[in-house]
Design an enzyme around this catalytic site. Structure first.
Site, PDB file in Angstrom:
ATOM      1  N   ASN A   9       0.874  -1.175   0.000  1.00 23.20           N
ATOM      2  CA  ASN A   9       0.000   0.000   0.000  1.00 23.20           C
ATOM      3  C   ASN A   9       0.912   1.226   0.000  1.00 23.20           C
ATOM      4  O   ASN A   9       1.447   1.605   1.031  1.00 23.20           O
ATOM      5  CB  ASN A   9      -0.885  -0.050   1.253  1.00 23.20           C
ATOM      6  CG  ASN A   9      -1.918   1.056   1.270  1.00 23.20           C
ATOM      7  OD1 ASN A   9      -1.923   1.930   0.410  1.00 23.20           O
ATOM      8  ND2 ASN A   9      -2.790   1.020   2.258  1.00 23.20           N
ATOM      9  N   ARG A  62      -2.527  -2.269  -3.558  1.00 22.08           N
ATOM     10  CA  ARG A  62      -3.706  -1.424  -3.443  1.00 22.08           C
ATOM     11  C   ARG A  62      -3.520  -0.250  -4.400  1.00 22.08           C
ATOM     12  O   ARG A  62      -2.601   0.550  -4.241  1.00 22.08           O
ATOM     13  CB  ARG A  62      -3.818  -0.892  -2.031  1.00 22.08           C
ATOM     14  CG  ARG A  62      -5.026  -0.024  -1.915  1.00 22.08           C
ATOM     15  CD  ARG A  62      -5.018   0.794  -0.688  1.00 22.08           C
ATOM     16  NE  ARG A  62      -6.380   1.214  -0.436  1.00 22.08           N
ATOM     17  CZ  ARG A  62      -6.896   1.371   0.737  1.00 22.08           C
ATOM     18  NH1 ARG A  62      -6.189   1.145   1.797  1.00 22.08           N
ATOM     19  NH2 ARG A  62      -8.137   1.755   0.863  1.00 22.08           N
ATOM     20  N   HIS A 147     -12.707   3.900  -1.380  1.00 23.55           N
ATOM     21  CA  HIS A 147     -12.901   3.010  -0.217  1.00 23.55           C
ATOM     22  C   HIS A 147     -13.667   1.750  -0.613  1.00 23.55           C
ATOM     23  O   HIS A 147     -14.264   1.084   0.243  1.00 23.55           O
ATOM     24  CB  HIS A 147     -13.714   3.690   0.909  1.00 23.55           C
ATOM     25  CG  HIS A 147     -12.987   4.758   1.660  1.00 23.55           C
ATOM     26  ND1 HIS A 147     -13.629   5.868   2.148  1.00 23.55           N
ATOM     27  CD2 HIS A 147     -11.692   4.881   2.020  1.00 23.55           C
ATOM     28  CE1 HIS A 147     -12.759   6.637   2.777  1.00 23.55           C
ATOM     29  NE2 HIS A 147     -11.562   6.056   2.700  1.00 23.55           N
ATOM     30  N   LEU A 167     -15.899   5.420   8.181  1.00 24.88           N
ATOM     31  CA  LEU A 167     -15.538   6.679   8.838  1.00 24.88           C
ATOM     32  C   LEU A 167     -14.151   6.552   9.454  1.00 24.88           C
ATOM     33  O   LEU A 167     -13.980   6.019  10.554  1.00 24.88           O
ATOM     34  CB  LEU A 167     -16.573   7.024   9.927  1.00 24.88           C
ATOM     35  CG  LEU A 167     -18.056   6.967   9.500  1.00 24.88           C
ATOM     36  CD1 LEU A 167     -18.971   7.314  10.660  1.00 24.88           C
ATOM     37  CD2 LEU A 167     -18.326   7.879   8.310  1.00 24.88           C
ATOM     38  N   GLY A 170     -10.360   9.522   6.084  1.00 25.35           N
ATOM     39  CA  GLY A 170     -11.260   9.787   4.961  1.00 25.35           C
ATOM     40  C   GLY A 170     -12.588   9.116   5.299  1.00 25.35           C
ATOM     41  O   GLY A 170     -12.597   8.071   5.954  1.00 25.35           O
ATOM     42  N   ARG A 199     -10.481  17.044   5.185  1.00 19.63           N
ATOM     43  CA  ARG A 199     -11.042  17.360   3.861  1.00 19.63           C
ATOM     44  C   ARG A 199     -12.417  17.999   4.021  1.00 19.63           C
ATOM     45  O   ARG A 199     -13.200  17.601   4.884  1.00 19.63           O
ATOM     46  CB  ARG A 199     -11.188  16.067   3.037  1.00 19.63           C
ATOM     47  CG  ARG A 199      -9.887  15.584   2.459  1.00 19.63           C
ATOM     48  CD  ARG A 199     -10.043  14.248   1.779  1.00 19.63           C
ATOM     49  NE  ARG A 199      -9.253  13.239   2.442  1.00 19.63           N
ATOM     50  CZ  ARG A 199      -9.308  11.933   2.180  1.00 19.63           C
ATOM     51  NH1 ARG A 199     -10.130  11.473   1.266  1.00 19.63           N
ATOM     52  NH2 ARG A 199      -8.533  11.100   2.835  1.00 19.63           N
ATOM     53  N   GLU A 337      -8.815  -3.860   5.314  1.00 20.47           N
ATOM     54  CA  GLU A 337      -8.576  -3.655   3.883  1.00 20.47           C
ATOM     55  C   GLU A 337      -7.420  -4.514   3.375  1.00 20.47           C
ATOM     56  O   GLU A 337      -7.482  -5.032   2.268  1.00 20.47           O
ATOM     57  CB  GLU A 337      -8.326  -2.165   3.613  1.00 20.47           C
ATOM     58  CG  GLU A 337      -9.620  -1.373   3.748  1.00 20.47           C
ATOM     59  CD  GLU A 337      -9.425   0.124   3.881  1.00 20.47           C
ATOM     60  OE1 GLU A 337      -8.861   0.558   4.903  1.00 20.47           O
ATOM     61  OE2 GLU A 337      -9.829   0.856   2.974  1.00 20.47           O
TER      62      GLU A 337
HETATM   63  P1  ADP Z   1      -7.644   5.788   7.436  1.00 20.65           P
HETATM   64  O1  ADP Z   1      -8.790   6.539   6.871  1.00 20.65           O
HETATM   65  O2  ADP Z   1      -6.390   6.619   7.500  1.00 20.65           O
HETATM   66  O3  ADP Z   1      -7.464   4.394   6.885  1.00 20.65           O
HETATM   67  P2  ADP Z   1      -8.566   4.594   9.956  1.00 20.65           P
HETATM   68  O4  ADP Z   1      -9.752   3.875   9.483  1.00 20.65           O
HETATM   69  O5  ADP Z   1      -7.452   3.806  10.548  1.00 20.65           O
HETATM   70  O6  ADP Z   1      -7.991   5.645   8.936  1.00 20.65           O
HETATM   71  O7  ADP Z   1      -9.044   5.638  11.037  1.00 20.65           O
HETATM   72  C1  ADP Z   1      -8.186   6.571  11.588  1.00 20.65           C
HETATM   73  C2  ADP Z   1      -9.001   7.687  12.197  1.00 20.65           C
HETATM   74  O8  ADP Z   1      -9.873   7.165  13.186  1.00 20.65           O
HETATM   75  C3  ADP Z   1      -8.143   8.732  12.865  1.00 20.65           C
HETATM   76  O9  ADP Z   1      -8.594  10.011  12.431  1.00 20.65           O
HETATM   77  C4  ADP Z   1      -8.442   8.568  14.348  1.00 20.65           C
HETATM   78  O10 ADP Z   1      -8.408   9.792  15.005  1.00 20.65           O
HETATM   79  C5  ADP Z   1      -9.853   8.007  14.326  1.00 20.65           C
HETATM   80  N1  ADP Z   1     -10.212   7.209  15.494  1.00 20.65           N
HETATM   81  C6  ADP Z   1      -9.700   6.032  15.899  1.00 20.65           C
HETATM   82  N2  ADP Z   1     -10.329   5.594  17.012  1.00 20.65           N
HETATM   83  C7  ADP Z   1     -11.270   6.534  17.304  1.00 20.65           C
HETATM   84  C8  ADP Z   1     -12.260   6.680  18.342  1.00 20.65           C
HETATM   85  N3  ADP Z   1     -12.419   5.786  19.304  1.00 20.65           N
HETATM   86  N4  ADP Z   1     -13.029   7.793  18.313  1.00 20.65           N
HETATM   87  C9  ADP Z   1     -12.914   8.722  17.337  1.00 20.65           C
HETATM   88  N5  ADP Z   1     -12.001   8.632  16.350  1.00 20.65           N
HETATM   89  C10 ADP Z   1     -11.201   7.566  16.341  1.00 20.65           C
END
Ligand code: ADP
Length: 352
Positions: A9, A62, A147, A167, A170, A199, A337
């Protein structure tokens, strides 16, 4: 047959890998601050030394933007040519990965490209096209959606009308009918749709020329603002992390969080309308799978649809968080993923 899969990735500033043996993760790492082709190649060399190339069944990449390509594809010269063409649409994302694909070609290991856009190829034209002169659609200016690897993975086996909410940093929401994506919130690029951590999500497009003219901002700077300085961070002025915003007493921090919930609720509502109903809502990724409070704030908008949450199950991040009497099933399904990419790649390699 060798079944080890090395999942790559590669982004504009990082090289990540995961190594799977018999579908189990046995190694992973993330090299940060990798900006040039030379730096990428040296990261890949380090990875190769760690994983023992002789047992690799395939390298799975990816690829963020696959243009019109639906499904994963075995890498050959023809595919590489079409990837190069598509990379004009997403240079920051695709070109680093293409460089790494070319590097692995020299090693003569089988390679598979797995695309974030592929799952959304099933969208009908009315969802894919923008309200622009149609000639631009024909030039490739259309909704692609992103996604897809995650939306597909978390919706596997779910029948009927499903809305998946990925969520993370991104964020995107997808409408899925009987396993096929019928609409999704990200569009021509991953900038469209709901408010995200940095964003902006969707805006009136007239804002951009207005800002350029009246604020004297260059095109590069606009792109920087929209991608890196907007969303939760931009509105709050303090943090891109919802956890900070929700625990803050600052008015703008609260506003940013409320705008986030509201924009996702509006997107879910739009897709419930688009599909004339919804059977299941799925939450996934960093925020979606870990934060019960966020899910509750979003789901509170859907009393009118008969959504009813079991608070204890929601707090416990259980797989099904809706109560028995809820007219819509609500699920929390962790995404994976890398595993999804490895599984798709194996399917391609073993299909002969
Ligand atoms: P990406 O989109 O980079 O693949 P992830 O799915 O790993 O990201 O999610 C990362 C995001 O999730 C970060 O912005 C982090 O702050 C947020 N995050 C992780 N755990 C929590 C939580 N318990 N509450 C709110 N936000 C969270």
């Amino acid at each position: 047959m060798k079944r080890d899969v090395l999942v790559m990735n590669v982004g504009s500033s990082s090289v990540k890998y995961s190594y799977f043996r018999n579908g189990k993760l046995v190694g992973k790492d993330n090299f940060e601050n990798v900006f040039t082709k030379k730096e990428r190649e040296s990261s890949v060399r380090r990875i190769i030394m760690r994983v023992d190339v002789s047992s690799i069944g395939c390298v799975a990449h990816r690829v963020v933007h696959g243009g019109e390509i639906s499904g994963a594809r075995k890498v050959d010269k023809a595919l590489l040519l079409s990837l190069r063409k598509v990379s004009e649409l997403a240079p920051l994302h695709d070109i680093p990965e293409i460089e790494v694909i070319e590097f692995f070609m020299k090693l003569k290991v089988p390679q598979v490209a797995v695309f974030d856009t592929a799952f959304h190829q099933t969208m009908p034209l009315k969802a894919k096209a923008y309200g622009l002169p149609y000639k631009y659609y024909l030039k490739g200016i259309r909704r692609y959606g992103f996604h897809g690897i995650s939306h597909e993975y978390v919706s596997r086996g779910l029948k009927g009308k499903v809305i998946t909410c990925h969520l993370g940093n991104g964020c995107s929401v997808t409408a899925i009918r009987n396993g096929r994506s019928v609409d999704t919130s990200m569009g021509f690029t991953p900038l469209e749709g709901v408010v995200m951590s940095t964003r902006s999500g969707s805006l009136d497009p007239a804002i951009i020329p207005y800002m350029m003219k009246h604020e004297r901002i260059s095109l590069e700077k606009i792109s920087m603002i929209l991608n890196n300085e907007s969303g939760l961070l931009g509105v709050s002025g303090s943090s891109h992390d919802l956890r900070d915003l929700m625990s803050s007493k600052d008015e703008r921090a609260r506003l940013a969080a409320e705008m986030f919930f509201y924009s996702i609720a509006k997107q879910i509502g739009a897709y419930a309308a688009a599909m004339n109903g919804v059977d299941t809502i799925v939450f996934t990724a960093g925020i979606g799978q870990n934060n019960p409070f966020v899910r509750k704030k979003i789901l509170d908008y859907f009393g009118y649809l008969g959504v009813n949450i079991d608070n204890a199950k929601n707090k416990g991040n259980k797989r099904i968080i809706s109560s028995k009497g809820s007219s819509v099933k609500v699920m929390v399904i962790p995404t994976d993923e890398e595993l999804a990419i490895a599984l798709q790649a194996l399917r391609i390699i073993e299909r002969k």
